[in-house]
Design an enzyme around this catalytic site. Structure first.
Site, short mmCIF file in Angstrom:
data_model
loop_
_atom_site.label_atom_id
_atom_site.label_comp_id
_atom_site.label_asym_id
_atom_site.label_seq_id
_atom_site.Cartn_x
_atom_site.Cartn_y
_atom_site.Cartn_z
NE ARG A 1 61.92 -21.91 5.12
CZ ARG A 1 62.27 -20.76 4.59
NH1 ARG A 1 62.65 -19.77 5.34
NH2 ARG A 1 62.25 -20.59 3.29
CD GLN B 1 66.78 -29.24 3.18
OE1 GLN B 1 67.19 -30.24 2.60
NE2 GLN B 1 67.56 -28.44 3.86
CG ASP C 1 61.29 -24.38 2.25
OD1 ASP C 1 60.41 -23.50 2.14
OD2 ASP C 1 62.40 -24.17 2.77
CB SER D 1 63.17 -22.60 -0.12
OG SER D 1 63.50 -22.32 1.21
CE1 TYR E 1 61.96 -17.68 7.45
CE2 TYR E 1 61.25 -19.06 9.27
CZ TYR E 1 61.22 -18.74 7.93
OH TYR E 1 60.47 -19.48 7.07
P1 NAD Z 1 63.30 -14.40 4.86
O1 NAD Z 1 62.68 -14.37 3.51
O2 NAD Z 1 62.46 -14.36 6.07
O3 NAD Z 1 64.34 -13.15 4.96
C1 NAD Z 1 65.25 -12.86 3.94
C2 NAD Z 1 66.55 -12.41 4.55
O4 NAD Z 1 66.43 -11.11 5.10
C3 NAD Z 1 67.07 -13.30 5.67
O5 NAD Z 1 68.35 -13.81 5.32
C4 NAD Z 1 67.14 -12.35 6.87
O6 NAD Z 1 68.23 -12.66 7.73
C5 NAD Z 1 67.33 -11.02 6.18
N1 NAD Z 1 67.04 -9.83 7.01
C6 NAD Z 1 66.05 -9.63 7.91
N2 NAD Z 1 66.13 -8.38 8.45
C7 NAD Z 1 67.21 -7.77 7.84
C8 NAD Z 1 67.81 -6.48 7.96
N3 NAD Z 1 67.32 -5.55 8.79
N4 NAD Z 1 68.92 -6.23 7.20
C9 NAD Z 1 69.41 -7.16 6.35
N5 NAD Z 1 68.88 -8.40 6.20
C10 NAD Z 1 67.79 -8.70 6.94
O7 NAD Z 1 64.25 -15.65 5.00
P2 NAD Z 1 64.44 -16.90 4.04
O8 NAD Z 1 65.27 -16.50 2.88
O9 NAD Z 1 63.15 -17.55 3.77
O10 NAD Z 1 65.26 -17.87 4.98
C11 NAD Z 1 66.27 -17.42 5.81
C12 NAD Z 1 67.08 -18.59 6.29
O11 NAD Z 1 66.24 -19.64 6.80
C13 NAD Z 1 67.89 -19.29 5.22
O12 NAD Z 1 69.00 -18.63 4.78
C14 NAD Z 1 68.21 -20.56 5.99
O13 NAD Z 1 69.23 -20.37 6.92
C15 NAD Z 1 66.94 -20.84 6.70
N6 NAD Z 1 66.19 -21.87 5.95
C16 NAD Z 1 66.24 -23.14 6.41
C17 NAD Z 1 65.60 -24.14 5.70
C18 NAD Z 1 65.65 -25.56 6.16
O14 NAD Z 1 66.31 -25.86 7.09
N7 NAD Z 1 64.93 -26.44 5.53
C19 NAD Z 1 64.89 -23.85 4.56
C20 NAD Z 1 64.85 -22.53 4.11
C21 NAD Z 1 65.50 -21.55 4.83
#
Ligand code: NAD
Length: 381
Positions: free
Chosen positions: A119, A124, A127, A130, A224
């Site tokens: 990521r 991007q 991805d 996402s 994450y």
């Molecule tokens: P994910 O599907 O792994 O998790 C979903 C959400 O659950 C996350 O926001 C995590 O913080 C939250 N979570 C985990 N345990 C929890 C708890 N006990 N209580 C409440 N919330 C909890 O994550 P995702 O949506 O695939 O991605 C998370 C982050 O990754 C994004 O918001 C972003 O910052 C980053 N990301 C970066 C890129 C990139 O740089 N290209 C791309 C996609 C995502």
């Protein structure tokens, strides 16, 4: 390149849509699509042939295959039919399906998992986690809006005013943020929380209130969440239990990659919720954020509907496939520029996404390279 019809139960998506087939054939790829591959998602065989693909029956599908692109991981039988050295791209569950990855390795398949694409900003456009999470977040809100016996928006009528629905989004990653935006568009009053402190600002910028539960977790380098300690989890559950009765709809999206989903809503908290309210648990496939979630099913407990469907993007198969296929194209253009495979395992994206068949790097003595100081190897972002 081969595009099979997905055979996994409930999988309606297809790895390439006619739009992307057209782009790939124009840039030198030869595409073979299994007859009927796009039917469930809304793409006809004719559209594929018009875009430049050849149609094949299942029996001869893999003949001469160099690359296979798919959505869901292949079954054992499907893997057995793949010739060694073939490149396979799809969602392969590398963190949870170790047996499946081992099977691919034994078969000599060079497999790239969409979940393992790093990521980083350069990747991007590839991805798929996402792109599909966006679709799931949107659909989760529509399902909830359909189940609750309430309107989402505030309504001012001659019969008086109706208060807007109150929605809580747990976990504000990609799916959660899309769920917030969708629920807001429908007029609900939205609150959200996450354990990653960086998220508060994103939640507020979408017009939702950040629910402070007093539990703060850490974030990995990849963005994450790190798993909470058992004490933190207990504190989170207790704080939530008090707040849940305030909400008509709860959408849970909390995940920790490769781990069982964090348990946020114990059964006791569900019994405190008002009858008629609804939980849509997007973490169902990883065991669920709610103790009562039955993965794949929808149930009603003490008047509360708990939806645990495991593949919401497949319910929006047209657009989910369109987005996924664009991710696939971006990855293919990286792995096979100009239509010819050129796998560079020194590259972070290629090496990161490859989960089987990566050539072993022999331990070699480090030899100083003359004349490399002036070389520029900048990659375009
Ligand atoms: P994910 O599907 O792994 O998790 C979903 C959400 O659950 C996350 O926001 C995590 O913080 C939250 N979570 C985990 N345990 C929890 C708890 N006990 N209580 C409440 N919330 C909890 O994550 P995702 O949506 O695939 O991605 C998370 C982050 O990754 C994004 O918001 C972003 O910052 C980053 N990301 C970066 C890129 C990139 O740089 N290209 C791309 C996609 C995502």
């Amino acid at each position: 390149m081969i595009v099979p019809r997905e055979a996994a139960p409930g999988e309606g998506r297809v790895a390439l849509v006619p739009e992307t087939v057209g782009r790939l054939t124009a840039s030198g790829f030869e595409i073979v699509v299994e007859r009927g591959a796009g039917a469930v998602a809304g793409f006809s065989d004719e559209e594929y042939t018009e875009a430049g693909a050849t149609l094949r029956e299942p029996a001869a599908l893999l003949e001469g295959a160099e690359v296979i692109v798919r959505v869901a991981r292949p079954s054992a039988d499907e893997v057995a039919a793949i010739a060694p050295g073939t490149v396979l791209i799809g969602f392969l569950a590398p963190l949870t399906d170790t047996e499946g990855i081992e099977r691919l390795r034994r078969q000599g398949v060079v497999a790239f998992a969409m979940e393992s694409v790093p990521r980083i900003s350069r990747a991007q456009s590839m991805d798929a986690l996402s792109s599909q999470a966006n679709v799931a977040g949107y659909k989760a809100v529509l399902i909830a809006a359909d189940r609750v016996p309430k309107l989402f928006p505030m309504l001012m009528t001659a019969a008086g005013t109706i208060a807007p629905a109150r929605v809580l989004i747990m976990g504000a990653g990609v799916a959660g943020l899309q769920a917030i935006a969708t629920a807001r568009r429908l007029g609900a009053v939205v609150s959200a929380f996450d354990v990653r402190p960086a998220v508060k600002e994103q939640v507020e910028s979408l017009g939702a209130r950040f629910l402070e539960l007093g539990v703060h977790g850490e974030e990995t380098e990849g963005g994450y969440a790190k798993e909470l300690t058992p004490e933190q989890q207990a504190a989170q559950q207790a704080a939530l239990e008090e707040r849940l009765p305030d909400f008509d709809v709860v959408i849970t999206t909390a995940l920790i990659p490769g781990r069982p989903a964090p348990r946020l809503i114990p059964a006791s908290a569900v019994s405190n919720m008002r009858p008629g309210s609804c939980i849509v648990d997007l973490a169902a496939e990883a065991g669920g954020n709610c103790e009562l979630t039955q993965p794949g099913n929808e149930i009603v407990r003490e008047g509360v509907t708990i939806v645990g469907f495991t593949n919401l993007p497949s319910q929006m198969a047209f657009h989910a496939s369109q987005l996924y296929s664009r991710n696939i194209v971006a990855l293919l253009q990286h792995l096979a520029p100009g239509g010819e495979l050129a796998l560079d395992f020194d590259d972070e994206i290629t090496a990161g996404a490859c989960v089987s068949g990566k050539p072993e790097v022999a331990a070699q003595p480090v030899v100083a390279q003359p004349d490399v100081a002036g070389e520029t190897e900048e990659e375009s972002a």
